[in-house]
Design a protein around this motif. Structure first.
Motif, short mmCIF file in Angstrom:
data_model
loop_
_atom_site.label_atom_id
_atom_site.label_comp_id
_atom_site.label_asym_id
_atom_site.label_seq_id
_atom_site.Cartn_x
_atom_site.Cartn_y
_atom_site.Cartn_z
N ALA A 26 31.53 30.42 47.72
CA ALA A 26 31.23 31.67 47.01
C ALA A 26 31.52 32.89 47.88
N HIS A 74 35.20 36.55 42.53
CA HIS A 74 33.87 36.65 41.92
C HIS A 74 33.32 38.07 41.91
N HIS A 120 29.09 40.95 41.64
CA HIS A 120 28.63 42.18 42.30
C HIS A 120 28.77 43.41 41.40
N ASP A 157 25.45 36.87 45.85
CA ASP A 157 26.42 35.83 46.21
C ASP A 157 25.81 34.43 46.10
FE LIG Z 1 30.43 38.25 47.26
#
Ligand SMILES: [Fe+2]
Ligand code: FES
Lengths: 398, 115
Positions: free
Chosen positions: A203, A209, A214, A357
């Motif tokens: 991750a 991602h 985020h 995360d």
């Molecule tokens: Fe991240």
């Protein structure tokens, strides 16, 4: 920034492009092989710098769960930093119970044997009752310790296969010009994660991602119209497993009233954007809209560098389904109170961002364990994930 | 009751309890607060931040007197609160690893101030 399609696969054709089996993340036997073939022989980053224990007697203790050892690191009267098993040579009791501090020596609370700051056995209680005790042979058991760019590493091998310098040797870029010595640790965090160490670390190995995970902590700092999926401007993957990934910053990032204050009082983790002078030891000079570099030391720790700050972290394997994620931020040593307030901004944002995360790992791990899927699909942007599985599998098969 | 913050900041005296000396305590206070309390703190302290910084910078960090130290913690608490107000719109971090899984450790700067 629009990277040419599949640019990274073209750079590293040996990694292939197919789905990757989840076997190595779900198998307990595989984990035991990782322990024997990889973890027992690696240099472990302790996520600490020599400057964290500046004076004789300064020490810290760390449990390295994967090898089951409690390690004591202490600066001696001769200013040398040494690592020991945190165990008394009389009958094995634990010597130091605090996480960190400064001490004149270590006295065992079982029968009172006393060791000095160099780990030598200095005093034995009621010594006459022993037979032929050679105190000079009964210092605390040592562990190999070495220092790279100021960071402390240990190795549990009796004779390490390679020196730390070799293990880090062709590590990404040469980080020697980076001004680590101007920095001080301003925050340190530990998370318990019920997931395999690789699933957890994955991750943190791509920008794919960022737009979703985020969206609250960094709505526009790393993604923008130009680069909505946080495509990495640079990737370098090494045969020894080390990796370097440049993370982009979005030039259109808007400062909130609070980030503006943080800038006014000091500097923040987004300060790389628009800098005209590249920060030495980073990819800033070569990557357009550079944010920071992730430097991954095989297998599971990192030294990540931004413009004038860095953070170090590790995905400590504990068991096949258990990981401790530890991270620490190093920022310029604050002199004025307003600098400390400024740094609190970056610290809190990055801390909360790291909680984001870690949001998906446990559920992902559970699904892999259930066999819901048995292979994962990886895009060109996730090539570092592919590279990690490839390297681990090859090392275990060795 | 005697002022706990420097006289120049008596307008913030009602927040003196928020002057938590460690990041762990500041984070816990933020997560335990309501959004209304956080928004209040934010809008009261934000316009005072520049004055807080100017006042504190009369000293280097190691020389801060105790009342000023409390003001420093008010400023650091502001950063904790502002991140909840500006970014998360929630006292906690939505869609994240639960806070019970996190241990915030104390580092040098914080320890030095605690004395
Ligand atoms: Fe991240
Ligand atoms: S085990 Fe340490 S003195 Fe006995």
């Amino acid at each position: 920034m629009n990277a040419p399609k599949h640019a990274f696969a073209a750079m590293y054709p040996e990694l292939g492009t197919g789905p990757v089996s989840t076997e190595s993340a779900v198998s307990k036997e595989f984990f035991e092989l990782e322990r024997e073939k990889i973890f027992r022989h690696q240099w472990f980053s302790l996520l600490k710098r020599d400057s964290d224990i500046p004076n004789p007697g300064d020490y810290f203790v760390r449990e390295i769960e994967i090898v089951g050892v409690s390690v004591l690191v202490i600066r001696g009267d001769d200013n040398k930093i040494r690592a020991f098993h945190n165990s008394c040579t009389h009958r094995g009791n634990r010597l130091v119970h605090d996480d960190m501090g400064c001490t004149v020596g270590m006295q065992c609370d079982f029968h009172g044997w006393t060791f000095n700051r160099q780990g030598e056995l200095a005093y034995v209680t009621d010594e006459e009752q022993f037979y032929d005790l050679d105190k000079s042979e009964l210092g605390m058991p040592t562990i190999h310790l070495d220092i790279w760019r100021g960071f402390l590493f240990v190795n549990f091998d009796e004779t390490p296969d390679q020196t730390l310098e070799t293990a880090m040797g062709d590590f990404n870029q040469d980080l020697s010009p980076f001004a680590f010595d101007d920095l001080e640790c301003i925050g340190r965090y530990r998370y318990e994660v019920d997931a395999n160490w690789k699933t957890t670390m994955n991750a943190f190995q791509e920008g794919y991602h960022v737009a979703l995970v985020h969206k609250r902590s960094a709505p526009d700092a790393f993604t923008g119209d130009d680069n909505p999926y946080c495509h990495l401007p640079k990737v370098k993957l090494q045969d020894n497993g080390n990796q370097s990934l440049a993370v982009p910053a979005a030039p259109e990032h808007k400062l909130s009233p609070t980030e503006e204050l943080a800038f006014k009082f000091g500097s923040t983790f987004t300060q790389g954007v628009g800098n005209t002078e590249a920060c030495p030891g980073t990819w800033q000079g070569e990557a357009e809209n550079w944010g920071f570099d992730l430097n991954i030391i095989f297998p599971f720790s990192r030294i990540n560098v931004g413009a004038g700050w860095c953070y170090v972290d590790a995905f400590w394997p504990v068991a096949q389904d258990q990981t401790v994620y530890e991270l620490a931020y190093y920022f310029p040593k604050p002199v004025k109170p307003s600098q400390m307030i400024s740094q609190e901004f970056s610290k809190v944002v990055l801390r909360d961002l790291s909680r984001e995360d870690l949001a998906t790992n446990e559920m992902t791990h559970a699904a892999l364990m259930a066999g819901s899927i048995n292979k994962i699909q990886l895009s060109d942007q996730e090539i570092a994930v592919r590279h990690l599985y490839k390297t681990v599998t090859a090392r275990v098969a060795d | 009751m005697a002022n706990r913050l420097p006289e120049e900041f008596s307008d913030l005296e009602g927040y003196a309890d928020w002057a938590e000396p460690t990041e762990a305590a500041r984070m816990a206070r933020r997560i335990g607060a309501t959004m209304a309390e956080l928004t209040d703190y934010y809008s009261t302290v934000l316009p005072r931040m520049e004055a807080i910084a100017a006042y504190l910078d009369q000293w280097d960090l190691p020389d801060l007197p105790d009342t000023a130290k409390r003001l420093l913690y008010i400023g650091m608490m502001y950063m904790e609160v502002a991140v909840a107000v500006e970014l998360f719109k929630d006292p906690d971090v939505p869609e994240s690893s639960p806070v019970e899984k996190l241990t915030v450790l104390t580092e040098h700067g914080e320890r030095a101030l605690l004395g």
